[in-house]
Scaffold this active site. Sequence first.
Site, mmCIF file in Angstrom:
data_model
loop_
_atom_site.group_PDB
_atom_site.id
_atom_site.type_symbol
_atom_site.label_atom_id
_atom_site.label_comp_id
_atom_site.label_asym_id
_atom_site.label_seq_id
_atom_site.Cartn_x
_atom_site.Cartn_y
_atom_site.Cartn_z
ATOM 1 C CE LYS A 4 8.169 25.448 -15.646
ATOM 2 N NZ LYS A 4 7.629 24.560 -15.181
ATOM 3 N NE ARG B 248 5.306 20.188 -8.568
ATOM 4 C CZ ARG B 248 6.110 20.039 -9.825
ATOM 5 N NH1 ARG B 248 7.341 21.214 -9.434
ATOM 6 N NH2 ARG B 248 5.043 20.427 -10.597
ATOM 7 C CG HIS C 78 5.241 17.695 -14.116
ATOM 8 N ND1 HIS C 78 5.989 17.665 -15.478
ATOM 9 C CD2 HIS C 78 6.765 17.941 -13.303
ATOM 10 C CE1 HIS C 78 6.811 17.863 -15.622
ATOM 11 N NE2 HIS C 78 7.117 18.327 -13.831
ATOM 12 N NE ARG D 177 2.540 18.665 -18.288
ATOM 13 C CZ ARG D 177 2.678 17.717 -18.336
ATOM 14 N NH1 ARG D 177 1.441 17.169 -17.899
ATOM 15 N NH2 ARG D 177 3.003 16.701 -16.919
ATOM 16 C CE1 TYR E 62 35.637 42.934 -3.552
ATOM 17 C CE2 TYR E 62 34.075 41.325 -5.317
ATOM 18 C CZ TYR E 62 34.631 41.977 -4.209
ATOM 19 O OH TYR E 62 33.726 43.555 -4.960
ATOM 20 C CB CYS F 253 33.016 40.523 -8.990
ATOM 21 S SG CYS F 253 34.615 40.888 -9.043
ATOM 22 C CG ASP G 286 28.512 45.031 -11.188
ATOM 23 O OD1 ASP G 286 27.155 43.777 -11.491
ATOM 24 O OD2 ASP G 286 29.234 45.796 -10.390
HETATM 25 C C1 PLP Z 1 7.887 22.390 -16.089
HETATM 26 C C2 PLP Z 1 7.092 21.068 -16.505
HETATM 27 C C3 PLP Z 1 6.825 20.534 -17.836
HETATM 28 C C4 PLP Z 1 8.204 21.270 -18.352
HETATM 29 O O1 PLP Z 1 9.156 20.760 -17.628
HETATM 30 P P1 PLP Z 1 10.516 20.744 -19.096
HETATM 31 O O2 PLP Z 1 10.960 19.228 -17.800
HETATM 32 O O3 PLP Z 1 11.230 21.336 -18.491
HETATM 33 O O4 PLP Z 1 10.323 19.876 -20.294
HETATM 34 C C5 PLP Z 1 5.788 20.141 -18.465
HETATM 35 N N1 PLP Z 1 5.134 20.506 -17.100
HETATM 36 C C6 PLP Z 1 4.351 20.790 -16.194
HETATM 37 C C7 PLP Z 1 3.490 20.491 -15.392
HETATM 38 C C8 PLP Z 1 5.768 21.790 -15.349
HETATM 39 O O5 PLP Z 1 5.629 22.279 -13.981
#
Ligand code: PLP
Length: 388
Positions: free
Chosen positions: A39, A137, A171, A230, A271, A318, A320
């Site tokens: 992602k 969530r 998660h 994951r 700046y 800055c 750039d």
């Molecule tokens: C983003 C995400 C992950 C990966 O998370 P990391 O901390 O980068 O390993 C795994 N599962 C879900 C549902 C996520 O949203």
Amino acid sequence: MDSTLKRTWAEIDLDALAYNYRVLRNWMGSASRFLGVVKADAYGHGAVEVARTLESLGAEYLAVSNLDEALELRQGGIRLPILQLGITPADQTAQALACQVTQAVWSEAAALSFSEEARKEDGKLKVHIKLDTGMSRLGFPCDEGQFDRSLEAICRVWALPGLEVEGIFTHFAVSDETGEASKAYTTLQYRRFSNMLDALKARGIVPEICHCANSGAVAGYPQYACDMFRPGIISYGIGHQAALLGLRPVMTLKTVIGAVRELPADTAVSYGCTYRTMRPSRVGILPIGYADGLHRVLSNRWQVWTPSGPAPVIGRICMDMCMCDLTDLPDVSVGSEAEVYGPHNSVNAAAALAGTISYELTCAVSKRVPRIYYRGGEEIGRELLLRG
Ligand SMILES: *Cc1c(COP(=O)(O)O)cnc(C)c1O
């Protein structure tokens, strides 16, 4: 590297990615599938090239967080199954079917709409049921008060005609933290997860792929490998746990010394005049700024890594450009490369100084920064903002 490119660029080391993949596979055991989280343009590394590499290495699944990201992968020729972790509006079900996305389903209402829309297309949308075991969530709540209600709802979702329930997942909120309270919380989340799997099994419902381990759990709780893990951040070789497994950073963000100035003592720089030279100083001007993703909060805090060592970033960053102190590095001159983040100059340390996490810094490397991909030490491709 063409001179026109030689401003600020991100080198993406696909060999490091392959190395990390193999280490993680080994670590988690061959029984568990590898889902590569790509992602947010693979955390800023470039989703299509990262996905191609993971696909060729034998990863079984990928994950994104919206439909456009899935589409980008399909258009890039990626054929692996893709789990869409985020919210897809039900009226985009046809597109989800067309690009063969597996959709996360977070509530019965969402499931009903997806099923209805899929039936209109004469299709079945492949889904993974998301359980909320403590993130608060998305997901079917699995806390003690709502467990039974969620169990009944999931049983109804399982039977919906427009859905094919392939997986179920949760998660973790604090799997990357080592304090006792965090360990207890992660254990509680896992217990809620496995309790729901057991209760479903007692009803004859056994999804093919159960999964829960993000990077934090991969590093800290490999026993939670389940049917699939994951990893996101850790596969890019960053985050504080990557070093524990000896993983290598995939991204090196580089810039060059664009100009050098000799400034007398007590001269204000940039700046806000937040920095004043304390001695006659040699100052390097770097063509990288916050529009490239170098957060301004790192002003007067970070350093770039030159061939002769670290050069402190001085004055405000800055849009750039930014400045660095080269007074003690006489060999560094116009054209010298400087590492902003990478193997010498850890993005984790920069994140800590910025009061954030490494994820945010690599995701922030902007579209203006070309990604240059390397495999076997050779450049194999590049992605530029300005094409053709
Ligand atoms: C983003 C995400 C992950 C990966 O998370 P990391 O901390 O980068 O390993 C795994 N599962 C879900 C549902 C996520 O949203």
